[in-house]
Design an enzyme around this catalytic site. Structure first.
Site, PDB file in Angstrom:
ATOM      1  N   ASP A  30       7.474   6.840   5.599  1.00 43.42           N
ATOM      2  CA  ASP A  30       6.819   7.044   4.298  1.00 43.42           C
ATOM      3  C   ASP A  30       6.088   5.774   3.885  1.00 43.42           C
ATOM      4  O   ASP A  30       6.260   5.288   2.776  1.00 43.42           O
ATOM      5  CB  ASP A  30       7.846   7.464   3.242  1.00 43.42           C
ATOM      6  CG  ASP A  30       7.190   8.071   1.999  1.00 43.42           C
ATOM      7  OD1 ASP A  30       6.128   8.721   2.144  1.00 43.42           O
ATOM      8  OD2 ASP A  30       7.725   7.904   0.890  1.00 43.42           O
ATOM      9  N   LYS A  32       3.106   3.884   2.477  1.00 45.39           N
ATOM     10  CA  LYS A  32       1.975   4.147   1.587  1.00 45.39           C
ATOM     11  C   LYS A  32       1.782   2.921   0.708  1.00 45.39           C
ATOM     12  O   LYS A  32       2.679   2.080   0.610  1.00 45.39           O
ATOM     13  CB  LYS A  32       2.219   5.408   0.759  1.00 45.39           C
ATOM     14  CG  LYS A  32       3.499   5.392  -0.045  1.00 45.39           C
ATOM     15  CD  LYS A  32       3.776   6.739  -0.662  1.00 45.39           C
ATOM     16  CE  LYS A  32       5.131   6.730  -1.372  1.00 45.39           C
ATOM     17  NZ  LYS A  32       5.506   8.038  -1.844  1.00 45.39           N
ATOM     18  N   ASN A  35       4.444   1.511  -1.607  1.00 46.01           N
ATOM     19  CA  ASN A  35       5.650   0.966  -0.994  1.00 46.01           C
ATOM     20  C   ASN A  35       5.417  -0.403  -0.362  1.00 46.01           C
ATOM     21  O   ASN A  35       6.221  -0.857   0.443  1.00 46.01           O
ATOM     22  CB  ASN A  35       6.207   1.936   0.057  1.00 46.01           C
ATOM     23  CG  ASN A  35       6.764   3.190  -0.575  1.00 46.01           C
ATOM     24  OD1 ASN A  35       7.059   3.230  -1.757  1.00 46.01           O
ATOM     25  ND2 ASN A  35       6.900   4.224   0.220  1.00 46.01           N
TER      26      ASN A  35
END
Length: 181
Positions: A30, A32, A35
């Site tokens: 995840d 992105k 983050n």
């Protein structure tokens, strides 16, 4: 952005952090922009490991296994690899994270997301079936070598992507140094 060396340096830091995770048998799944945190000194940090997965210690794990549940899609639409978006969990590997790094690099270079649409389903379909516009179509000033790095990350076939985040970081380092890739 006007300073492509800064963009490459930031992405090199992120790629090295991801390589470290991969060396610890963790697939991030995840990646992105939200983050990635950057401190006052310009150091990048990868955060939020809610969807990260240990891939070798799983029962029956093959070293590339990143299963959560059969057919379960996890991640943020528009920031997934094609194999992740299609729910092909047996195909998710460290190279899936490379695809996500390519999405982030694309956004840094162009100011737009290559696959993000108004609906999550449209984003998933774009990741699986769509091809992003060439980055230089959004910004003619993007250096060709940096565009090629980005496009190699975004290959639909994982075998055509960088095989490791370290390999990606090395090309970014060569770009920064003005060396041929």
């Amino acid at each position: 952005p006007d300073n492509y060396s800064e963009v490459a340096s930031l992405m090199q830091q992120v790629a090295e952090a991801v390589e470290y995770l991969h060396s610890k048998e963790i697939i991030r799944r995840d990646l992105k922009p939200s983050n990635i945190l950057i401190d006052e000194a310009g150091q990048a940090y990868v955060t939020d490991f809610g969807l990260a997965k240990l891939y070798d210690g799983l029962p029956g794990g093959s070293g590339t296994d990143a299963r959560t549940q059969t057919g379960m899609i996890v991640g943020t639409p528009g920031y997934m690899s094609p194999e992740q978006a299609a729910g092909q969990l047996d195909q998710i590997s460290t190279r899936s994270d490379i695809f996500c790094l390519g999405i982030i690099l694309y956004e840094l270079l162009t100011g737009v997301s290559p696959f993000k649409h108004s609906s999550p389903l449209d984003s998933l379909v774009a990741v699986i079936e769509g091809e992003p516009a060439l980055p230089h179509s959004h910004n003619r000033n993007i250096p060709r070598s940096l565009e090629l790095v980005c496009l190699k990350c975004l290959e639909k076939d994982p075998a055509l992507r960088y095989q490791s985040a370290r390999e990606l970081a090395a090309d970014l380092e060569r770009f920064i140094a003005g060396e041929p890739l």
